[in-house]
Design a protein around this motif. Structure first.
Motif: not given
Length: 292
Positions: A162-173, A177-193
């Motif tokens: 998923l690194k380098g991919k656009k990943v959608a999650v529900q924020g605060g779940t 938390i898991l994807m923030t650790k994998i993709i990186g804090e503040g990475n805009t590829d992680l889309k939180k809804f």
């Protein structure tokens, strides 16, 4: 429960009307489907109990974010789902009266923490060390894990992909938390809804390559949307099991009343009956009886 939130859109919301697993937030756009904060309450009168707490005539008030099908969701103005049926069985086993109401995720957690209006929350709330600092939790009653949801032709095979991919999650779940650790804090590829419903819509509309969410929600969505040609990707290395519990205010006496009832419901076959109703398979309760 870790840890919620046109005909086509109604199908989407009804299929995954979500809250989470882990930590979930309510989606204002789904207010009508979720019943807002004023969803009708389900109630249970005191019944004969094998592990009851005696002459307790209190009506305990539970909060649940009805946006996380099939765990909890609003069917018109009635809360339904696995958690709702499980709670009913536990309260009957304990011989206690209760009501459960649909309350937005953040408001639910805050109210349960204060312990004034609501004495407990049941809403696919994952038991985490961080949450244990704020809440007491019941014995675990449901084993879950996060999974990846992608289109059938996707070459994604693990969370590392998923690194380098656009990943959608529900924020605060826990997925967040898991994807923030994998993709990186503040990475805009992680889309939180605000909800998994919107995260899933983002995948459907091509704005994301994958959604990460609780396994029950992902499987329910795939089952109810066969035309979308989706598949789940399990990653037992990056996504370890987590457990849902009923959340109480700190030092709540309700935990001592309900833990024996939870144990009884799991051991007497009622839990398996409810589980099969919602998931059409036998549960593995091994870790529930081992985990505290």
């Amino acid at each position: 429960m870790n840890k919620r939130y046109t005909l086509g859109m109604l199908t989407l919301v009804a299929a995954i009307t979500l809250s989470g697993c882990g930590a979930k937030k309510a989606n204002d756009a789904e207010g009508a489907a979720n019943g807002g904060n004023n969803g009708a309450a389900n109630s249970s009168n005191e019944s004969n109990a094998t592990s009851g707490s005696g002459a307790d005539d209190t009506t305990y008030l539970f909060a649940s974010d009805g946006s996380y099908a099939p765990m909890e969701y609003m069917d018109k103005d009635v809360l339904k789902g696995f958690d709702i049926d499980f709670l009913d069985a536990v309260m009957k086993e304990a011989g206690l009266k209760y009501e459960v109401r649909n309350v937005a995720w953040d408001a639910m957690l805050e109210s349960v923490k204060q312990g004034k209006e609501y004495q407990a929350g049941i809403s696919s709330i994952s038991i985490t060390d961080e949450r244990k600092q704020t809440y007491d939790f019941s014995a675990p009653y449901f084993e879950s894990t996060n999974v990846i949801l992608v289109k059938e032709d996707s070459d994604i095979k693990s969370a590392s992909d998923l690194k380098g991919k656009k990943v959608a999650v529900q924020g605060g779940t826990t997925a967040d938390i898991l994807m923030t650790k994998i993709i990186g804090e503040g990475n805009t590829d992680l889309k939180k809804f605000d909800s998994n419903a919107v995260a899933l819509l983002e995948l459907d509309q091509g704005g994301a390559d994958a959604v990460v969410a609780d396994i029950a929600i992902v499987r329910d969505y795939i089952k109810n949307n066969p035309d979308k040609k989706l598949k789940e990707v399990l990653d037992n290395t990056n996504f370890t099991p987590e457990y849902y519990g009923i959340a109480y205010p700190k030092d709540s006496g309700l935990k001592a009343k309900l833990d024996p009832a939870i144990k009884a419901v799991i051991e007497n076959g009622k839990y398996a009956e409810i589980y099969k109703k919602w998931f059409n398979e036998e549960p593995d309760t091994t870790h529930l009886t081992e985990t505290e």
